[in-house]
Scaffold this active site. Sequence first.
Site, mmCIF file in Angstrom:
data_model
loop_
_atom_site.group_PDB
_atom_site.id
_atom_site.type_symbol
_atom_site.label_atom_id
_atom_site.label_comp_id
_atom_site.label_asym_id
_atom_site.label_seq_id
_atom_site.Cartn_x
_atom_site.Cartn_y
_atom_site.Cartn_z
ATOM 1 C CE LYS A 51 0.336 -17.415 -2.332
ATOM 2 N NZ LYS A 51 -0.601 -18.542 -2.256
ATOM 3 C CG ASP A 108 -3.062 -19.822 -0.269
ATOM 4 O OD1 ASP A 108 -2.270 -19.703 0.693
ATOM 5 O OD2 ASP A 108 -2.809 -20.524 -1.262
ATOM 6 C CE1 TYR A 154 -3.199 -2.805 0.071
ATOM 7 C CE2 TYR A 154 -3.809 -2.218 2.300
ATOM 8 C CZ TYR A 154 -3.981 -3.003 1.175
ATOM 9 O OH TYR A 154 -4.950 -3.974 1.173
ATOM 10 C CG ASP A 178 -7.392 -4.097 3.827
ATOM 11 O OD1 ASP A 178 -8.444 -4.000 4.497
ATOM 12 O OD2 ASP A 178 -7.183 -3.447 2.784
ATOM 13 C CG ASP A 223 -12.851 -5.873 6.318
ATOM 14 O OD1 ASP A 223 -12.475 -5.321 7.379
ATOM 15 O OD2 ASP A 223 -13.355 -5.240 5.367
#
Length: 359
Positions: free
Chosen positions: A189, A221, A138, A245, A249
């Site tokens: 990852k 994942d 980001y 992020d 959620d």
Amino acid sequence: MKIAVLPGDGIGPEIVGEAIKVLDTLRRDGLRVEMETAPIGGAGFDAAGDPLPEATLALARQADAVLLGAVGGPKYDALPRDKRPEQGLLRIRQALGVFANLRPAIVYPELAAASSLKPELVAGLDLMILRELTGDIYFGQPRGQRRLDDGQREGFDTMKYSESEIRRIGRAGFDIARGRAKKLCSVDKANVLDTSILWRQVMEELARDFPDVVLTHMYVDNAAMQLVRAPRQFDVMVTGNMFGDILSDEASMLTGSIGMLPSASLDEHGKGLYEPIHGSAPDIAGKGVANPLATILSVAMLLRHTGRNETFAARIEAAVRDVLAAGLRTPDIAQPGEPVIGTVRMGDAVVSALARQKP
Ligand code: NAD
């Protein structure tokens, strides 16, 4: 401890009002806090033409902690981007240098039916997600769009983490796990990304300083899948900005009740910005029906992480459990047909539950 209270917009002032009642109650029991209120978001724009007025930022900088309601509303939707309420929030997070975002996902047994998962999978869930907030793809440079030789456009971003950034958030993860069930799952990852390979190496190095905490690693994942398959296997999850992020959620929706979830964003010295994860809920603002419990639980986090006062933090959480066990419900957490109460009565119920705890 000095708390900057920033109620914001929409339901913000209503829910923050109830949180202040809780702090006032604990003050009578010996908690030493000072509070000062200032406008942010749309309220900041109305008061001073800026979603983060200078005086508000100055107050937040001086304070030990910031308690924030929520910002935003349709009245401000047409403003230019730099004047929009959400900018106030982004700017204050940046200015305070809060890099560690803590999002608990707790399913109170009484509310397990509100989850979209089967109650038996989520009842009693108590998970903490720790997301790095100031680095990763980001913020990484270079980023942008360019024109390729064949004439088509290409978009690109840069994922990166320095060793010190990983160590800082990793250490926070181990510290938090140490105060809970001592299980830390680091999510990356590393099978594909070099950034993640370094992440995993640094987490392993840190683990040597925390022999009492069990560190595991999981690919993002798989973590996304495990969160909906068997979420209670987790105690604390620590991860980077982008993965956090998405996972935070996902985890918040396991609980099914957005009005119940607090959050904290901490800097290196324990100073923090505390806020419910929900927004300003313009659809119910002014109706006196908003659930104040996420904000009240944000106060508990404030007392735990900035105030280092576990006793008062635990008392608030116990009081919230008591009101839920007594069947008190705002509309957002009620099952069809269940009687409901409003914002103020819910705040009053928590205050009474606190009073009943006294020896
Ligand atoms: P929202 O979280 O405000 O509302 C989503 C839904 O949840 C609505 O139906 C609302 O009534 C309900 N809800 C939220 N909090 C509740 C509570 N405490 N009690 C009962 N019900 C509750 O999200 P939205 O509608 O997408 O956004 C509304 C405004 O809030 C927008 O301006 C958005 O930009 C802003 N926003 C602010 C923040 C923040 O301040 N941190 C976060 C998200 C959205």
